[in-house]
Scaffold this motif. Structure first.
Motif, mmCIF file in Angstrom:
data_model
loop_
_atom_site.group_PDB
_atom_site.id
_atom_site.type_symbol
_atom_site.label_atom_id
_atom_site.label_comp_id
_atom_site.label_asym_id
_atom_site.label_seq_id
_atom_site.Cartn_x
_atom_site.Cartn_y
_atom_site.Cartn_z
ATOM 1 N N THR A 275 -8.727 -10.667 -11.816
ATOM 2 C CA THR A 275 -8.219 -9.565 -11.004
ATOM 3 C C THR A 275 -7.401 -8.661 -11.915
ATOM 4 N N VAL A 276 -7.866 -7.455 -12.107
ATOM 5 C CA VAL A 276 -7.210 -6.549 -13.056
ATOM 6 C C VAL A 276 -6.762 -5.273 -12.350
ATOM 7 N N ALA A 277 -5.740 -4.677 -12.909
ATOM 8 C CA ALA A 277 -5.210 -3.429 -12.345
ATOM 9 C C ALA A 277 -6.276 -2.337 -12.404
ATOM 10 N N LYS A 278 -6.364 -1.595 -11.323
ATOM 11 C CA LYS A 278 -7.335 -0.510 -11.249
ATOM 12 C C LYS A 278 -6.658 0.795 -11.630
ATOM 13 N N SER A 279 -7.354 1.615 -12.358
ATOM 14 C CA SER A 279 -6.812 2.914 -12.749
ATOM 15 C C SER A 279 -6.742 3.834 -11.527
ATOM 16 N N VAL A 280 -5.572 4.375 -11.276
ATOM 17 C CA VAL A 280 -5.383 5.316 -10.163
ATOM 18 C C VAL A 280 -5.034 6.670 -10.763
ATOM 19 N N ASP A 281 -5.955 7.588 -10.669
ATOM 20 C CA ASP A 281 -5.754 8.905 -11.285
ATOM 21 C C ASP A 281 -4.779 9.772 -10.496
ATOM 22 N N LEU A 282 -4.840 9.642 -9.181
ATOM 23 C CA LEU A 282 -4.008 10.499 -8.340
ATOM 24 C C LEU A 282 -3.350 9.674 -7.251
ATOM 25 N N TRP A 283 -2.040 9.523 -7.360
ATOM 26 C CA TRP A 283 -1.295 8.784 -6.349
ATOM 27 C C TRP A 283 -0.956 9.695 -5.168
ATOM 28 N N PRO A 284 -1.014 9.163 -3.963
ATOM 29 C CA PRO A 284 -0.575 9.971 -2.819
ATOM 30 C C PRO A 284 0.945 10.106 -2.824
ATOM 31 N N ASP A 285 1.452 11.023 -2.026
ATOM 32 C CA ASP A 285 2.893 11.179 -1.876
ATOM 33 C C ASP A 285 3.418 9.989 -1.083
ATOM 34 N N LEU A 286 4.126 9.090 -1.741
ATOM 35 C CA LEU A 286 4.586 7.867 -1.080
ATOM 36 C C LEU A 286 5.581 8.147 0.033
ATOM 37 N N GLU A 287 6.270 9.271 -0.050
ATOM 38 C CA GLU A 287 7.232 9.630 0.999
ATOM 39 C C GLU A 287 6.538 10.041 2.301
ATOM 40 N N ALA A 288 5.226 10.182 2.253
ATOM 41 C CA ALA A 288 4.485 10.590 3.459
ATOM 42 C C ALA A 288 4.167 9.401 4.359
ATOM 43 N N PHE A 289 4.515 8.195 3.912
ATOM 44 C CA PHE A 289 4.136 7.000 4.670
ATOM 45 C C PHE A 289 5.339 6.350 5.344
ATOM 46 N N ASP A 290 5.058 5.726 6.486
ATOM 47 C CA ASP A 290 6.084 4.960 7.189
ATOM 48 C C ASP A 290 6.180 3.543 6.634
ATOM 49 N N GLU A 291 5.042 3.020 6.172
ATOM 50 C CA GLU A 291 5.001 1.660 5.639
ATOM 51 C C GLU A 291 4.053 1.594 4.449
ATOM 52 N N ILE A 292 4.386 0.715 3.521
ATOM 53 C CA ILE A 292 3.471 0.369 2.432
ATOM 54 C C ILE A 292 3.192 -1.119 2.577
ATOM 55 N N PHE A 293 1.902 -1.458 2.671
ATOM 56 C CA PHE A 293 1.515 -2.823 3.001
ATOM 57 C C PHE A 293 0.909 -3.516 1.783
ATOM 58 N N PHE A 294 1.532 -4.623 1.380
ATOM 59 C CA PHE A 294 1.111 -5.398 0.209
ATOM 60 C C PHE A 294 0.338 -6.626 0.666
ATOM 61 N N THR A 295 -0.776 -6.907 0.005
ATOM 62 C CA THR A 295 -1.648 -7.999 0.438
ATOM 63 C C THR A 295 -1.633 -9.212 -0.482
ATOM 64 N N SER A 296 -0.912 -9.136 -1.591
ATOM 65 C CA SER A 296 -0.849 -10.262 -2.525
ATOM 66 C C SER A 296 0.251 -9.994 -3.543
ATOM 67 N N PRO A 297 0.712 -11.037 -4.240
ATOM 68 C CA PRO A 297 1.672 -10.813 -5.317
ATOM 69 C C PRO A 297 1.118 -9.878 -6.394
ATOM 70 N N SER A 298 -0.208 -9.886 -6.582
ATOM 71 C CA SER A 298 -0.815 -8.988 -7.579
ATOM 72 C C SER A 298 -0.598 -7.530 -7.207
ATOM 73 N N THR A 299 -0.747 -7.211 -5.924
ATOM 74 C CA THR A 299 -0.523 -5.816 -5.506
ATOM 75 C C THR A 299 0.935 -5.415 -5.704
ATOM 76 N N VAL A 300 1.830 -6.365 -5.507
ATOM 77 C CA VAL A 300 3.258 -6.084 -5.731
ATOM 78 C C VAL A 300 3.505 -5.775 -7.207
ATOM 79 N N ALA A 301 3.006 -6.650 -8.085
ATOM 80 C CA ALA A 301 3.233 -6.485 -9.518
ATOM 81 C C ALA A 301 2.641 -5.174 -10.037
ATOM 82 N N ILE A 302 1.417 -4.869 -9.607
ATOM 83 C CA ILE A 302 0.771 -3.639 -10.083
ATOM 84 C C ILE A 302 1.502 -2.410 -9.570
#
Length: 236
Positions: free
Chosen positions: A160-187
């Motif tokens: 399981t490797v980190a995926k390249s994200v070219d364009l991040w959304p505006d994180l302030e536009a969200f009410d919640e950020i949902f993590f599905t594993s420790p890997s998603t947290v670390a990345i």
């Protein structure tokens, strides 16, 4: 009607409730990379393919990659008498879609749940378990098999490797950020430079929640106890 905006960082947003009150934005932070199907380690475990009495699946990714490996090596599906064990309904659904009959399915969809299930199963002297997994998988299932002296083979099928994200959304536009594993947290925390102030951070379960809590620079106001309020287990 107020719409709750949720940023989902796992691989499968379809597992969320379809609700007019919730808008899901999918930002997958990792990708599954199968290991070489000709690796000696894989050839070794597949050489006993016809001998396994039990097969333990802790993710749908393990199912998909194993099926590809079996196809590559022209090996058949498991024997009808094989005991096929799934970590939860989502993984069981993928197995059944492949035509593999699921013998046992953990109620609690995490390693602690499948460990509880494994402890309840009758293991015989001739039992032989096969456990395909991610190279980053926790070792608790392997430890259980060793402690119970159950003959087994463990195979790291994929990374399981980190995926390249070219364009991040505006994180302030969200009410919640949902993590599905420790890997998603670390990345996630390896990529961001500043923590958004608006959204709450939610985890799919206690292990992922502990991973979130490990980031001491977070203000407690950002945390929300792990929950599954949008998680549609009945549909998987």
């Amino acid at each position: 009607m107020l719409i709750k905006h949720v940023l989902y960082l796992g691989s499968d947003p379809s597992r969320f409730f379809c609700s007019a009150e919730v808008k899901i934005t999918h930002l997958p932070l990792f990708e599954v990379v199968p290991r070489d199907y000709t690796l000696p380690s894989l050839l070794c475990v597949l050489s006993d393919w016809h001998d396994y009495s039990h097969m333990i699946f802790t993710s749908k990714h393990a199912v998909s990659v194993l099926v590809e490996a079996l196809t590559y090596h022209v090996l058949p599906p498991p024997k009808k008498e094989s005991v096929v064990i799934a970590i939860g309904k989502s993984t069981a659904k993928v197995l059944e879609q492949r035509g593999w009959k699921v013998s046992f399915c953990a109620v609690e969809e995490r390693q602690e749940g499948i460990l509880s299930l494994l402890r309840s199963i009758e293991w015989k002297e001739e039992s032989y378990a096969f456990y395909p997994r991610s190279s980053l998988a926790r070792k608790s299932l392997e430890v259980f098999l060793l402690e119970r002296e159950i003959r087994h083979q463990v195979c790291d099928l994929y990374d399981t490797v980190a995926k390249s994200v070219d364009l991040w959304p505006d994180l302030e536009a969200f009410d919640e950020i949902f993590f599905t594993s420790p890997s998603t947290v670390a990345i996630f925390f390896s990529k961001i430079t500043a923590l958004p102030k608006r959204p709450q951070l939610k985890a799919i379960g206690p292990i992922t929640f502990e991973a979130l809590m490990s980031y001491s620079r977070l203000d407690k106001a950002h945390f929300a106890k792990f929950e599954t309020c949008y998680y549609d287990r009945s549909a998987n």
